[in-house]
Scaffold this active site. Structure first.
Site, PDB file in Angstrom:
ATOM      1  N   ARG A 122       4.086 -20.105   0.261  1.00  8.52           N
ATOM      2  CA  ARG A 122       5.106 -18.770  -0.098  1.00  8.52           C
ATOM      3  C   ARG A 122       6.533 -19.229   0.701  1.00  8.52           C
ATOM      4  NH1 ARG A 122       6.918 -14.918   2.796  1.00  8.52           N
ATOM      5  NH2 ARG A 122       5.497 -15.150   4.516  1.00  8.52           N
ATOM      6  N   ARG A 155       8.325 -23.818   4.393  1.00  7.88           N
ATOM      7  CA  ARG A 155       7.733 -23.813   5.695  1.00  7.88           C
ATOM      8  C   ARG A 155       7.013 -24.993   5.887  1.00  7.88           C
ATOM      9  NH1 ARG A 155       7.187 -17.500   5.453  1.00  7.88           N
ATOM     10  NH2 ARG A 155       9.336 -16.843   5.975  1.00  7.88           N
ATOM     11  N   HIS A 195       0.493 -17.911   9.774  1.00  4.68           N
ATOM     12  CA  HIS A 195       1.366 -16.824   9.526  1.00  4.68           C
ATOM     13  C   HIS A 195       0.775 -15.879   8.220  1.00  4.68           C
ATOM     14  CE1 HIS A 195       5.016 -14.597   9.096  1.00  4.68           C
ATOM     15  NE2 HIS A 195       5.538 -15.534   8.101  1.00  4.68           N
ATOM     16  N   GLY A 200       1.037  -1.387   0.013  1.00  3.12           N
ATOM     17  CA  GLY A 200      -0.041   0.018  -0.100  1.00  3.12           C
ATOM     18  C   GLY A 200       0.914   1.069  -0.034  1.00  3.12           C
TER      19      GLY A 200
END
Lengths: 227, 251, 646
Positions: free
Chosen positions: C442, C338, C408, C46
């Site tokens: 991710r 992860r 997360h 943003g």
């Protein structure tokens, strides 16, 4: 003008006038110490300073230094109180590493000034000022002494235990004022970093101690002599 | 080992910026010392809500000590009695059984109270907007490795850049001075070649804005540094003074 | 079913973005001044978008819910940011970064988007350095790198353990400069509560002023959402307390597709839960896995003794420790992605080898301290160690850290096309709020990369392609009936909530939602559990709307009301997540269905049936949403079973 308008400028005026006063203190101290060892030498200095227009001019500059330092301390303190706001904390704790003196500089300064008035009335008013208005002698404890016989003044006042005690209290206040004031002035001018900050603080403490011990030494020495 | 403790809370309650506030006292029983300070306040608020009362309003967000949103002046210290932490990382094991804990908002003219413990810190943003940046647009910049930066400078810049803008410095300062905050940003950018170019302009603009917003003058008490949750050093203030005086003398 | 057009440019992979930029429509500088853009959110995406758009000449209205734009949760990212600079000469390239990201995402992301991300990654580092971001440097003065999970090269740039903070403050400084120049109008403590559509296009928002509680209307030519992810649905997560899905969710209800909602990331290295009063979980950076070794006791009796407090971890002999990641994945060891690391930890704990309270494993630095010395370890991770000690009251230099996976990041989000535009014309989504680049998982240090890529280098281009034919459109009045209608709906929702006057606090219901999600829609899912979860969620939603208690009044500063509005949306997206997880009968990345695993417990993808993005389309209150599929055709790389073993 940034010196007068900006916060850092005003602080700079405080620190430079402070450093100037510190230099004067050193000069005054060396004079006093001379008195312990040789009253004649001291009187010689007094007569030189009392009768010399350069010295009068110097005194005016010095006075200006005091006035600026005091006026700005009042100005800054008022501003700072305003910046702090109207509501106060219910609980106040002084954090570790924060010197007590650093948070009470104005009060300490006020004490120093009060004693200064006493000091002036005892010495300067009866010496240089008397000289300026044309007197060459003043009455001191019943005796008439020359306005240039500085040592007589010292001996007279420092034989009185109460005055000695008051002067010692004054030096303590001065010590507190100097321990913070010295390094704070350097910090404000910007001549500091993480390493030198610590060094300046140590130097401040040593310097303040030496100066105040020096003055105390003269005071006590004359008191002892008078016994 | 962590155990459960009973505590008394004295919490500042204030309806709005113009209204008069006062302390309210609350008792909490069996609070785990393993819980964080804000979790303890969550428990208090849960109790208040269940009693149909309005919960205590306080700022908080990331709860891991980095966003700078939490404030609170606890027992005479911004971010509480522990060192190098924000309120959200303060844990109840720092308090003893039977303790009375006083919680106040930041009090400084620069940070007016909005409600209870929530204050308005937008003044800090305004100072950054005045000059806390490097004037580069997106794109058209040189390769990241084009200008080597001495590791020492990069590390010092990072030390200063760790500031989270929480306002503890001004809250701790008896003069309500924002110098530590301003100096951290000025230092970070002055130490790096990318920010050096407009260092003079930046120092002048940020100081001017800081003064205009009514923050106080620094008297080097070091309270800011002592209470800073990120241990920002006042050597940054010396650097700021230096930068500012140098810039003004050059003009 | 609606045909999904992702507008991927033609041509070879490496030339798509160049071709796009060469042929897209632009807005000339004089016209940019006449166009307003709303950007909601001031995180990496943003803030960078707002700053870049304003620099180009657009008028930007920027919103954030915190008291300052500097506090968005991007600030909490610790480890680093990836870029294909190849400064370490270890064989990195744009292609390799692209490939690692696609593979890390378990082949559920769009090739073209990911390639573009890798392509612009280098510019991000250049930009940040120019802004004065104090990245870590070598003694020679050049930038330092570290390695992260899922990669065999060192491509991660970092600023101690505060990379997110430094990057965000960089973007924030650029944004602040534009605010100072009056090119961005900043609205802090404002929360977007609805999007306003006029003639099918997004033309404004309704935002609630969190101080006064009043609803305010804002109009613009386009609306950009940079409002982050939705893992706070789980109550306990590493997200900030105020992170929420409401802005995205209201857009979903106004016709924007929600893509892959079931794909959320569970981060393997968080500080374990310590009690029922816990409000959030704290992440320990993935970078710790560079030097820390993860283990549990080899013998169950040792684990039991540790849990009972009879044994200390340092008393367990080397040969009695099970370094299970190094054992199972020799090639990547402790640096597996992860999702793999999280599942492996859960597997060990479920099998009875967990330490602490049973739901924890060790992250041990003893070997690193021996090898590098305490000073080096402290220089690398000092602030993380300090943080751990403050929270847990254990010294990680002396005793191993305890960690456990926690929610997360959400890979899913608003569906966007190649131009980052949602299915509502004029409504864009960037950063974590969109779904586009991370597929089903991710990789570490990629969120910062994506947020800044979208904000600095992608959206400022693609939004012009949309705005180019809007230059004749005058500014909209907020008195238009569309604004009135939207505001009325929000008001009704608020009134409904305030009138419940039930018995339960918002948090107590949120915690219950969290438990349902963690137990049934968490790290391991199955059809039966998901079906059960959907039923439970429907019930809980009813409970919420009939028994929530909100003190105070509307139209005033009311924290509980704010939380309730967010929870209302979390309850709904929780259901959609369960729904999506149920539909996706395969395992991929963060989405692990117990029914679909390889014999050695790895995720079993089913490319023949599930190689698509699920794009959920809202149909109305209490109606089942429709799922549209965007097929994922892999033109340039061959999909494989992910292998981190050899």
């Amino acid at each position: 003008m940034w010196l007068l308008n900006s916060s850092v400028g005003k602080k700079l005026i405080m620190s430079i006038s402070g450093v100037f006063l510190i230099l004067f203190l050193l000069f005054h101290l060396s004079m006093n110490i001379a008195a312990v060892f040789s009253e004649e030498a001291y009187n010689l200095i007094c007569s030189f300073l009392g009768s010399n227009w350069y010295a009068v001019a110097g005194t005016l500059v010095l006075a200006a230094g005091f006035v600026i330092h005091i006026l700005y301390s009042i100005l800054l303190t008022l501003q700072n109180r305003k910046a702090r706001g109207n509501s106060r904390y219910a609980v106040n704790v002084r954090p570790k590493n924060v010197e007590w003196s650093s948070q009470n500089m104005f009060v300490l300064g006020l004490i120093v000034v009060c004693f200064l008035v006493l000091h002036f009335s005892q010495f300067w008013y009866k010496m240089m000022f008397a000289e300026l208005i044309g007197h060459h002698t003043v009455v001191l404890g019943g005796a008439t002494v020359s306005t240039q016989a500085g040592a007589e003044f010292i001996k007279y006042y420092f034989s009185q235990p109460l005055i000695v005690a008051l002067y010692l209290v004054w030096y303590v206040a001065l010590w507190f004022h100097l321990t913070h004031g010295f390094w704070s002035a350097i910090q404000t001018i910007g001549w500091s970093n993480a390493l030198w900050l610590k060094r300046w603080q140590v130097i401040s403490n040593i310097f303040a101690t030496l100066v105040c011990l020096g003055f105390a030494f003269v005071t006590i020495a004359f008191f002892l002599k008078s016994l | 080992m962590d155990k459960n403790i009973n505590i008394t809370l004295k919490v500042w309650r204030q309806k709005g910026p113009k209204e008069k506030g006062a302390f309210e006292t609350y008792q909490l029983k069996d609070v785990s010392q393993g819980s964080s300070f804000l979790e303890m306040l969550d428990i208090l608020n849960e109790t208040l809500v269940n009693e149909g009362k309005e919960p205590v309003v306080f700022d908080h967000d990331c709860r891991e000590g980095i966003c700078g949103m939490c404030s609170l002046y606890i027992d005479g210290h911004p971010h509480g009695p522990d060192t190098s932490v924000t309120t959200c990382q303060l844990h109840m094991r720092k308090f003893n059984d039977g303790a009375t804990i006083t919680i106040e908002p930041w009090r400084s003219a620069g940070f007016p109270v909005i409600r209870d413990l929530m204050v308005d810190r937008y003044a800090y943003d305004k100072i950054i907007q005045a000059g806390g940046f490097v004037s580069v647009n997106t794109g058209g910049v040189p390769d990241a490795n084009a200008i080597p930066v001495p590791k020492k400078d990069a590390d010092l810049a990072m030390d200063a850049a760790a500031c989270i803008g929480c306002g503890a410095c001004a809250a701790a300062c008896k003069n309500g001075s924002a110098m530590l905050f301003v100096s951290a940003k000025v230092s970070q950018l002055a130490l790096l070649p990318q920010g050096r170019i407009e260092a003079a302009r930046r120092a002048k603009a940020m100081i001017a804005k800081m003064d205009e917003l009514g923050f106080g003058n620094c008297t080097n008490t070091r309270a800011c540094e002592a209470e800073c949750p990120k241990d920002i050093s006042i050597s940054n203030i010396a650097r700021l003074n230096r930068e500012f005086i140098k810039a003004k003398l050059k003009d | 079913m609606t045909q999904i057009n992702s507008k991927i440019p033609q041509g070879p992979l490496a030339e798509k973005w160049t071709n796009y930029k060469a042929h897209q429509k632009l807005v000339n500088p004089a016209n940019k001044r006449r166009l307003d853009i709303i950007v909601v959110g001031t995180g990496l995406a943003g803030a960078s978008a707002a700053a870049s758009l304003a620099e180009m000449g657009f008028n930007v209205l920027n919103f954030c819910i915190q008291d300052s734009p500097r506090r968005a949760h991007s600030i909490a990212a610790q480890g680093g940011i990836n870029a294909a600079k190849n400064y370490q000469n270890d064989g990195d390239s744009v292609y390799r970064l692209f490939y690692d990201t696609i593979k890390g995402g378990d082949y559920r992301a769009r090739e073209a988007n990911v390639y573009r991300l890798a392509e612009v990654s280098n510019s991000i580092i250049d930009q940040c350095v120019a802004q004065g971001v104090p990245f870590a440097r070598e003694y020679g003065g050049l930038l330092d790198n570290r390695s992260f999970g899922g990669a065999q090269v060192s491509r991660t740039f970092y600023a101690r353990g505060q990379t997110g903070q430094q990057l965000l403050l960089g973007a924030y400084s650029a944004l602040s400069r534009q605010i100072g120049l009056n090119k961005v109008k900043m609205y802090t403590r404002h929360e977007m509560v609805d999007v306003v559509k006029i003639d099918g296009r997004a033309r404004g928002i309704i935002a609630q002023n969190l101080i006064t509680g009043k609803l305010e209307r804002f109009s613009a030519h386009a609306v950009v959402l940079a409002t982050g992810g939705y893992v706070n649905t789980f109550f306990l997560s590493t997200n900030a307390m105020a992170s929420n899905v409401s802005a995205s969710w209201q857009c979903y209800k106004k016709g924007a597709y929600f893509a892959n909602p079931c794909m959320v990331q569970i981060h393997p290295t968080c500080i374990p839960v310590h009690g029922e009063f816990q409000s959030k979980l704290t992440l320990m950076s993935e970078s710790l896995r560079n030097d820390g070794r993860i283990w549990v006791p080899k013998k169950k009796e040792d684990a039991e003794a540790i849990r009972a407090g009879k044994l200390k971890p340092t008393q367990i002999k080397e040969e009695d420790r099970d370094y299970y990641l190094e054992r199972r994945y020799p090639a990547f060891g402790n640096l597996v992605p992860r999702d793999v690391a999280s599942r492996a930890a859960k597997e060990r704990c479920d099998a009875g080898f967990g330490v602490g309270a049973g739901q924890a494993v060790y992250l041990d630095f003893a070997e690193a301290i021996n090898r590098l010395g305490k000073n080096v370890v402290e220089a690398r991770y000092g602030n993380l160690f300090q943080m751990y000690e403050k929270i847990v009251d254990d010294n990680p230099y002396e005793t191993p850290m305890m960690i456990y996976p926690a929610l997360h990041y959400s890979m899913g989000g608003l569906w966007v096309d190649y131009e980052l535009m949602t299915s509502v014309p004029g409504l864009f989504a960037i950063g974590e709020a969109n779904f586009s680049d991370h597929g089903a998982n991710r990789l570490g240090a990629s969120a910062l990369m994506q947020g800044l890529a979208d904000g600095y280098f992608v959206l400022p281009y693609t939004i012009q392609n949309y705005l180019a034919d809007q230059i004749q459109v005058p500014r909209f009045s907020t008195d238009l009936p569309e604004f009135g209608e939207a505001e009325k709906q929000v008001k009704e929702r608020i009134d409904r909530l305030m009138s419940v006057r039930g018995k339960r606090s918002v948090d107590s219901i949120h915690k219950e939602l969290g438990h349902i999600m963690w137990d049934h829609v968490g790290m391991a899912r199955n059809a039966e559990g998901l079906k059960e979860a959907i039923e439970m969620l429907k019930k809980l939603k009813k409970e919420f709307w009939s028994n929530v208690r909100i003190p105070g009044k509307a139209g005033d500063l009311n924290v509980e009301l704010g939380k309730a509005l967010r929870l209302a949306d979390f309850l709904e997206i929780g259901e959609l997540m369960a729904h999506d997880a149920y539909d996706r009968a395969e395992s991929c990345g963060g989405h692990f269905r117990e029914e679909y695993q390889t014999p050695d417990g790895e995720a079993l993808r089913r490319d023949d049936q599930y190689s698509y993005v699920s794009c959920w389309e809202y149909q109305g209150e209490d109606k089942e949403p429709v799922m549209n599929k965007e097929p994922l055709d892999y033109e340039f790389i061959v999909r494989q079973q992910r292998n981190y073993k050899n």
